[in-house]
Design a protein around this motif. Structure first.
Motif, PDB file in Angstrom:
ATOM      1  N   LYS A   1     -21.541  26.714  -3.569  1.00 26.49           N
ATOM      2  CA  LYS A   1     -21.993  25.866  -4.601  1.00 26.49           C
ATOM      3  C   LYS A   1     -20.830  25.074  -5.391  1.00 26.49           C
TER       4      LYS A   1
ATOM      5  N   THR B   1     -18.341  23.906  -8.297  1.00 27.21           N
ATOM      6  CA  THR B   1     -17.999  24.196  -9.661  1.00 27.21           C
ATOM      7  C   THR B   1     -18.533  23.405 -10.389  1.00 27.21           C
TER       8      THR B   1
ATOM      9  N   LEU C   1     -24.020  28.367 -17.921  1.00 27.78           N
ATOM     10  CA  LEU C   1     -23.931  27.763 -16.352  1.00 27.78           C
ATOM     11  C   LEU C   1     -22.773  27.042 -16.351  1.00 27.78           C
TER      12      LEU C   1
ATOM     13  N   ASP D   1     -19.153  26.116 -15.836  1.00 26.72           N
ATOM     14  CA  ASP D   1     -18.229  26.774 -15.294  1.00 26.72           C
ATOM     15  C   ASP D   1     -16.862  26.607 -16.078  1.00 26.72           C
TER      16      ASP D   1
ATOM     17  N   GLU E   1     -24.164  17.699  -5.416  1.00 26.44           N
ATOM     18  CA  GLU E   1     -23.985  19.051  -5.028  1.00 26.44           C
ATOM     19  C   GLU E   1     -24.250  18.867  -3.402  1.00 26.44           C
TER      20      GLU E   1
ATOM     21  N   ALA F   1     -26.519  21.362 -14.511  1.00 21.86           N
ATOM     22  CA  ALA F   1     -26.317  22.759 -13.995  1.00 21.86           C
ATOM     23  C   ALA F   1     -27.527  23.451 -13.259  1.00 21.86           C
ATOM     24  N   GLU F   2     -28.482  23.396 -13.804  1.00 21.20           N
ATOM     25  CA  GLU F   2     -29.911  23.943 -13.284  1.00 21.20           C
ATOM     26  C   GLU F   2     -30.251  23.096 -11.971  1.00 21.20           C
TER      27      GLU F   2
ATOM     28  N   ASP G   1     -28.055  24.519  -9.223  1.00 22.38           N
ATOM     29  CA  ASP G   1     -28.378  25.747  -8.839  1.00 22.38           C
ATOM     30  C   ASP G   1     -29.497  25.749  -7.991  1.00 22.38           C
ATOM     31  N   ALA G   2     -30.388  24.954  -8.311  1.00 22.71           N
ATOM     32  CA  ALA G   2     -31.782  24.988  -7.347  1.00 22.71           C
ATOM     33  C   ALA G   2     -31.538  24.303  -6.222  1.00 22.71           C
TER      34      ALA G   2
ATOM     35  N   PHE H   1     -28.863  24.344  -4.536  1.00 20.62           N
ATOM     36  CA  PHE H   1     -28.117  25.128  -3.637  1.00 20.62           C
ATOM     37  C   PHE H   1     -28.948  26.108  -3.068  1.00 20.62           C
ATOM     38  N   HIS H   2     -29.664  26.856  -3.957  1.00 17.58           N
ATOM     39  CA  HIS H   2     -30.336  28.077  -3.321  1.00 17.58           C
ATOM     40  C   HIS H   2     -31.591  27.839  -2.744  1.00 17.58           C
TER      41      HIS H   2
ATOM     42  N   ARG I   1     -34.569  27.946 -10.594  1.00 17.72           N
ATOM     43  CA  ARG I   1     -34.685  29.623 -10.618  1.00 17.72           C
ATOM     44  C   ARG I   1     -34.827  30.044 -12.168  1.00 17.72           C
TER      45      ARG I   1
END
Lengths: 455, 213
Positions: free
Chosen positions: A117, A119, A146, A148, A352, A380-381, A384-385, A387-388, A454
């Motif tokens: 993911k 940074t 979140l 970094d 991303e 950031a959220e 994250d989503a 990526f996951h 998430r």
């Protein structure tokens, strides 16, 4: 390549007038766009065409050979061979530990399908902040776990006096920005967080020189050295290279290819942006790059052209010469608006899925201090989503298209939103209920569009 | 519009074998009224601006088209003056433009200078990193109507305030219209120093003409 050799070439390279260099760039670049068949697809801004990404990289190398890197103080062209450029890319770090202790974060040169993911850098790059709100605004970023690494905004006044480029207050401003940013980190228990692009108020070498001290910029922080548009440098930039190398902190370049300027359209700007990365790696010896597409009419990166340009460059380097590239995320609109959140989500998805890191949100194109931690949290959220849930480029493009439809009107008539203290409680550093409710509602909407949050 | 006139206009955004100046000279010699040729050039430059805004053409195209228009106008000037029956030519606005001290982002200023020229304004483009007092010296030398200040850097904006302050210190307040623009500039800032605001290069042309004519 060492800085002395770069300086030597800046003194002895072939002579050219800047205007002639500009026009030559335009002509050469137009040929390369045609030769390599580079085509901007405004409907699918996330590039997953490997052949075109490879062609972009090849075109950038050709452009570097044809043009060289102009030092405008000497009117001499600093030339690099293809081999020197590729060697510089090869020896640039592929992984760095940014920051200190438990707060340090690894930044990696991203590769296609590497299962990593980005940074996430939070903050407000290039945004002028008033003295009285600087610390609260930085605290609003420090409060977001979140994020970094964090980039400070710019202090535009000290003791009520305006900070002038090259003036004495440039020294005080750059130092004060870091003191307050660090204080914000300490208050939220993350004193070792990396400060990205320290010395935001420094348009000259003065500011960089002023912060090369552990009290201000630590060697685990970074400072920024721009490539002048297009493919140019000068003694001020090279003085900052010298300063940074001897201190030594991490350094990041900044390149702002202008879409519609001497580079041509988005295709030409992409070639120039990639060429600038090659030159900055070789001439400045930087470890990372900040890519900032500038649309000649709207400025914002959230334009389809801006996102496409960043995307193809990200993929081109991920496949051909991996290096850490952060992309600026400048938006038309400001905090407190739905549109800012849509722009944020579109940029997060596009970056991303394009093997990039982010260099945070510059709300209102960095003009007004209408920024806050909450939109950075959303960025950031979303990252994250994306990526996951293993979002594909095709799915990402669908969602980005829909989001652009929701904020396209902002290009002509942007809503600049509200200053920080009208969307946050500036003492408790929490969003005011109206801003929080708007964020919650838009996040729900984004979930409905297919972003599987998430958190 | 006749084929010849259409060609003259189109030559500004779609270069032909002959330059706009050559085409204008031929048309003039062929008996086409100078004012008709000016109209054709105006239509051409408007189309050039539109294509630039729509990103079909780029900054170098804009600069080359602006230069071609200027050269064509030089060919037409004697005929236009004769047509006016020897009366004094219409007042032409003059402006000094440059980037404020510390700022070297010249691309926006070049776009502005080109748009001003194609808008019929005399422009003295004094470059980057210009000291506040130099703007005023150059305006005095040129006999300018206005001073245009550009900056992409927030930290160079205080020098715009210095220009206004120096005008006052030199007893020149009101002699020149001061216009500010560029990435870092807001309307609020312009208002705060008593200057006019050009949000884009295109709008700046109208602002300056309105203020100076």
């Amino acid at each position: 390549m060492n800085i002395f050799e770069v300086l030597r070439r800046a003194e002895t390279g072939d002579y050219i007038k800047e205007d002639d260099f500009n026009m030559k760039l335009f002509t050469e670049n137009k040929k390369l766009v045609a030769k390599y068949g580079i085509r901007c697809d405004r409907e699918n801004v996330i590039v997953d065409d490997d052949e075109m990404a490879d062609n972009l990289f090849a075109a950038a190398l050709d452009l570097c050979e044809a043009m060289g890197f102009l030092c405008i103080d000497t009117n001499r062209v600093i030339r690099f061979s293809r081999e020197e450029l590729l060697l510089a890319m090869e020896t640039a770090p592929k992984e760095m530990l940014l920051g200190e202790g438990k707060d340090a974060r690894v930044m990696r040169a991203r590769r296609v399908g590497d299962g990593r993911k980005m940074t996430v850098c939070g903050g407000c790059p290039g945004t002028p902040l008033p003295e009285e709100l600087f610390l609260p605004i930085m605290m609003s970023y420090a409060a977001e776990p979140l994020l970094d690494i964090i980039i400070p905004g710019s202090l535009v006044k000290i003791e009520g006096m305006e900070v002038k480029t090259g003036g004495p207050l440039e020294i005080r401003a750059t130092r004060q920005e870091l003191i307050w940013t660090r204080e914000a980190f300490e208050r939220y228990g993350r004193p070792g967080t990396h400060i990205y692009a320290a010395g935001e108020s420094s348009a000259t070498a003065l500011g960089t020189l002023a912060i090369c001290n552990e009290r201000y910029m630590r060697t685990t922080d970074s400072h920024m050295i721009p490539v002048l548009s297009e493919l140019k440098t000068d003694y001020i930039r090279l003085a900052r290279v010298m300063t940074g190398q001897e201190y030594p902190a991490y350094t990041t370049s900044l390149m702002d290819p202008i879409i519609g300027g001497f580079a041509g359209g988005p295709e030409g700007a992409a070639i120039v942006g990639a060429a600038a990365i090659l030159f900055a790696t070789a001439a400045y010896g930087v470890q990372m790059h900040c890519l900032h597409a500038i649309h000649n009419k709207y400025v914002a990166v959230s334009t389809p052209e801006g996102m496409w340009m960043d995307s193809i460059i990200g993929r081109a380097f991920a496949r051909n010469a991996p290096i850490s590239i952060l992309a600026d995320a400048w938006t038309m609109t400001g905090t407190g608006t739905d549109e800012l959140l849509y722009e944020t989500a579109a940029l997060a998805i596009a970056q991303e899925l394009s093997c990039l890191h982010t260099d945070a949100l510059g709300a209102t194109n960095g003009v007004y201090p209408n920024c806050s931690g909450l939109e950075n949290r959303l960025f950031a959220e979303v990252v994250d989503a994306v990526f996951h849930q293993n979002m594909t480029a095709a799915r990402g493009n669908e969602i980005v298209r829909a989001l652009v439809g929701k904020y396209r009107h902002s290009f002509e008539a942007p809503d600049f939103g509200l200053p920080f203290d009208e969307v946050y409680d500036a003492k408790q550093i929490v969003p005011l209920p109206t801003w929080q409710a708007r964020y919650d509602r838009v996040k729900e909407e984004l979930f409905g569009m297919g972003i599987e949050f998430r958190f | 519009m006749s084929g010849t006139l259409a060609l003259i206009g189109a030559s500004l955004y779609d270069p032909q074998d002959k330059s706009a100046a050559e085409l204008a000279r031929e048309a003039l010699e062929g008996g086409v009224p100078a004012l008709d040729i000016v109209d054709a050039l105006s239509a051409g430059i408007t189309e050039l601006g539109k294509r630039f805004e729509d990103m079909e053409l780029f900054l170098p195209d804009l600069m080359m088209g602006g230069k071609a228009m200027q050269e064509a106008m030089e060919v037409l000037t004697p005929a236009l003056e004769a047509q006016a029956g020897g009366e004094a030519a219409q007042k032409k606005v003059k402006i000094v433009v440059g980037n404020l001290e510390g700022d070297i982002h010249d691309i926006g200023r070049d776009i502005l200078a080109t748009m001003l020229r194609v808008g019929g304004i005399d422009v003295l483009n004094i470059g980057n990193n210009v000291k506040a007092d130099t703007f005023i010296d150059k305006a005095e030398e040129m006999g300018a109507d206005a001073i245009g200040l550009s900056s992409l850097l927030t930290t160079s904006l205080p020098y715009a305030r210095d220009v206004v302050g120096l005008l006052e210190a030199r007893g020149l307040t009101g002699k020149y219209k001061v216009v500010v623009g560029g990435g870092a500039v807001t309307k609020e800032f312009a208002d705060s120093i008593g200057a006019l605001y050009g949000s884009t290069a295109v709008s700046a042309v109208d602002v300056i003409k309105e203020a100076c004519l």
